[in-house]
Design a protein around this motif. Structure first.
Motif, PDB file in Angstrom:
ATOM      1  N   GLU A 294       0.827  -1.206   0.000  1.00 60.09           N
ATOM      2  CA  GLU A 294       0.000   0.000   0.000  1.00 60.09           C
ATOM      3  C   GLU A 294       0.858   1.251   0.000  1.00 60.09           C
ATOM      4  OE1 GLU A 294      -3.672  -2.110   2.452  1.00 60.09           O
ATOM      5  OE2 GLU A 294      -2.601  -0.407   3.319  1.00 60.09           O
ATOM      6  N   ASP A 295       1.942   1.234   0.787  1.00 58.90           N
ATOM      7  CA  ASP A 295       2.833   2.388   0.796  1.00 58.90           C
ATOM      8  C   ASP A 295       3.410   2.659  -0.588  1.00 58.90           C
ATOM      9  OD1 ASP A 295       2.494   3.183   3.366  1.00 58.90           O
ATOM     10  OD2 ASP A 295       4.480   2.600   4.081  1.00 58.90           O
ATOM     11  N   SER A 296       3.845   1.595  -1.255  1.00 54.32           N
ATOM     12  CA  SER A 296       4.479   1.765  -2.561  1.00 54.32           C
ATOM     13  C   SER A 296       3.499   2.239  -3.625  1.00 54.32           C
ATOM     14  CB  SER A 296       5.139   0.454  -3.005  1.00 54.32           C
ATOM     15  OG  SER A 296       4.168  -0.565  -3.154  1.00 54.32           O
ATOM     16  N   SER A 297       2.212   1.945  -3.443  1.00 58.74           N
ATOM     17  CA  SER A 297       1.210   2.362  -4.423  1.00 58.74           C
ATOM     18  C   SER A 297       0.477   3.635  -4.001  1.00 58.74           C
ATOM     19  CB  SER A 297       0.187   1.235  -4.629  1.00 58.74           C
ATOM     20  OG  SER A 297      -0.501   0.954  -3.429  1.00 58.74           O
ATOM     21  N   GLY A 298       0.859   4.195  -2.851  1.00 52.93           N
ATOM     22  CA  GLY A 298       0.234   5.429  -2.388  1.00 52.93           C
ATOM     23  C   GLY A 298      -1.196   5.256  -1.933  1.00 52.93           C
ATOM     24  N   THR A 299      -1.541   4.068  -1.440  1.00 50.34           N
ATOM     25  CA  THR A 299      -2.892   3.809  -0.967  1.00 50.34           C
ATOM     26  C   THR A 299      -2.859   3.470   0.518  1.00 50.34           C
ATOM     27  OG1 THR A 299      -2.745   1.448  -1.531  1.00 50.34           O
ATOM     28  CG2 THR A 299      -3.593   2.942  -3.227  1.00 50.34           C
ATOM     29  N   MET A 300      -4.033   3.435   1.107  1.00 49.03           N
ATOM     30  CA  MET A 300      -4.145   3.042   2.504  1.00 49.03           C
ATOM     31  C   MET A 300      -5.376   2.158   2.654  1.00 49.03           C
ATOM     32  SD  MET A 300      -4.290   5.363   5.998  1.00 49.03           S
ATOM     33  CE  MET A 300      -2.600   5.896   5.774  1.00 49.03           C
ATOM     34  N   GLY A 301      -5.176   0.918   3.104  1.00 45.90           N
ATOM     35  CA  GLY A 301      -6.281  -0.023   3.246  1.00 45.90           C
ATOM     36  C   GLY A 301      -6.084  -0.910   4.452  1.00 45.90           C
ATOM     37  N   ILE A 302      -6.460  -2.181   4.314  1.00 47.95           N
ATOM     38  CA  ILE A 302      -6.407  -3.102   5.445  1.00 47.95           C
ATOM     39  C   ILE A 302      -4.982  -3.308   5.941  1.00 47.95           C
ATOM     40  CG2 ILE A 302      -6.223  -5.184   4.020  1.00 47.95           C
ATOM     41  CD1 ILE A 302      -8.259  -4.749   7.284  1.00 47.95           C
ATOM     42  N   GLY A 303      -3.995  -3.139   5.067  1.00 49.69           N
ATOM     43  CA  GLY A 303      -2.606  -3.284   5.492  1.00 49.69           C
ATOM     44  C   GLY A 303      -2.195  -2.266   6.539  1.00 49.69           C
ATOM     45  N   HIS A 304      -2.808  -1.088   6.508  1.00 49.52           N
ATOM     46  CA  HIS A 304      -2.535  -0.062   7.517  1.00 49.52           C
ATOM     47  C   HIS A 304      -3.471  -0.195   8.718  1.00 49.52           C
ATOM     48  CE1 HIS A 304      -0.172   1.755   4.333  1.00 49.52           C
ATOM     49  NE2 HIS A 304       0.231   2.703   5.167  1.00 49.52           N
ATOM     50  N   TRP A 305      -4.435  -1.053   8.611  1.00 46.41           N
ATOM     51  CA  TRP A 305      -5.459  -1.172   9.646  1.00 46.41           C
ATOM     52  C   TRP A 305      -5.188  -2.354  10.568  1.00 46.41           C
ATOM     53  CZ3 TRP A 305      -9.584   1.941  10.775  1.00 46.41           C
ATOM     54  CH2 TRP A 305     -10.593   1.413  11.592  1.00 46.41           C
TER      55      TRP A 305
END
Length: 350
Positions: free
Chosen positions: A105-116
């Motif tokens: 997610e970090d590498s793609s500039g997104t924030m989802g379940i991986g940050h949760w």
């Protein structure tokens, strides 16, 4: 609904590939031993407090247990308490893939379940439940099934929402209940033990509840007084074990929600006024507690069930704010959205 102020980074991998307590860090355990967990050792003698009780004070987060070990055992594992080496390798690979979500997610500039969601290293336990022998929750009684069917929760699929009665106590940011609060979840796994003469307190990061456990022999309170976490009484056994008996649970159709990996899909597990929980906090090393409990609720379950978790001290762990649903608007939003979805109220045109 259960938003919180999270630690960064969220992924907390344990240093040892076989985390879950030194008693289980035996990758070479023989196949014929996989049905048995090592009994807690009585050799360790913890330091004593100034008032003469074993000193359990410190931070004992259970985030290291969040490595995809289920509450209930898969049928293919039978009565085995531990995975084979091949099964463990498969779980470790799955956990590694889950851990990569944060970096992806970090590498793609997104924030989802991986940050949760927090993920720890895999361990060899087939389930947290140790009894019955199949590692699964016992069947409900007829009354237990009726109470479960009457429960309402955001975990249930396709359920409409019309009043606050359609939400369980965790949805409403009141309590995760017992024994659910003693199991790992995908975040907010902090546990901290405080002690003073005649009192042990267990602070839990989830919902910021604190269990107060008198150890001074005081009399129980009247049975008609119920609490979300029950009323506990503790006693010291031998030189390294705290035994806690808890009764006076608040009954109701929305009393508890186990919610950990491998829980029943609907997570609708009721509690009756006859529920009783006996816990053993067994310190087996300076940084390790074997935590075991037995839950009895004859109104809900046809037989008692037991679980065991291996706690590890981590005094560097920080407990952060558990914000839950800020502004106290989410219950109303759920109800409004549910009514709009069912066409009961008009939806404003864009």
């Amino acid at each position: 609904m259960r938003a919180a102020f999270f630690r960064l980074p969220l992924i907390a991998l344990a240093a040892a590939a076989l985390s879950g307590g030194g008693a289980l860090a035996q990758a070479s355990q023989a196949e014929e031993d996989l049905t048995v967990l090592p009994a807690p050792s009585d050799d360790f003698r913890p330091a004593m407090t100034a008032w003469g009780e074993p000193d359990f004070r410190g931070r004992w987060p259970i985030d290291h247990l969040n490595g995809r070990t289920p509450l209930q055992r898969a049928a293919e594992h039978g009565n085995r308490q531990l995975l084979t080496q091949e099964e463990f390798n498969a779980r470790a690979e799955m956990v590694e893939q889950l851990e990569r979500r944060y970096q992806n997610e970090d590498s793609s500039g997104t924030m989802g379940i991986g940050h949760w969601a927090e993920v720890a290293a895999a361990n060899r336990r087939t389930s947290w439940i140790t009894a019955p022998a199949n590692g699964r929750l016992p069947a409900f009684t007829a009354e237990g099934q009726r109470l479960s069917d009457a429960m309402r929760s955001t975990w249930a699929q396709g359920q409409p929402f019309d009043t606050w009665h359609d939400f369980d106590s965790w949805d409403r940011c009141i309590s995760r209940g017992m024994p659910a609060s003693m199991f790992p979840f995908m975040y907010n796994n902090g546990m901290r033990i405080f002690q003073s003469p005649g009192i042990v307190a267990i602070q839990m990061e989830m919902v910021h509840e604190t269990r107060i456990i008198p150890t001074d022999g005081r009399a129980p309170i009247p049975a008609v007084i119920g609490h979300w976490l029950g009323e506990s009484r503790g006693a010291w056994e031998d030189h390294n074990t705290l035994v806690v008996t808890t009764t006076n649970f608040l009954p109701g159709p929305s009393a508890t929600n186990i919610g950990t990996t491998g829980s029943p899909p609907s997570n609708k597990t009721p509690v009756s006024a006859e529920a009783r929980m006996v816990e053993r906090f067994h310190m087996v090393g300076p940084d390790e507690i074997i935590y075991e409990f037995t839950w009895e609720d004859p109104v809900v379950f046809v037989e008692p069930w037991s679980a065991r978790l291996e706690w590890q001290r981590s005094d560097d762990y920080e407990i952060f704010e558990y914000a839950c649903h800020e502004g106290n608007v989410q219950i109303r939003n759920y109800i409004n959205a549910s009514r709009a979805e069912r066409g009961l109220i008009p939806v404003a045109a864009e």
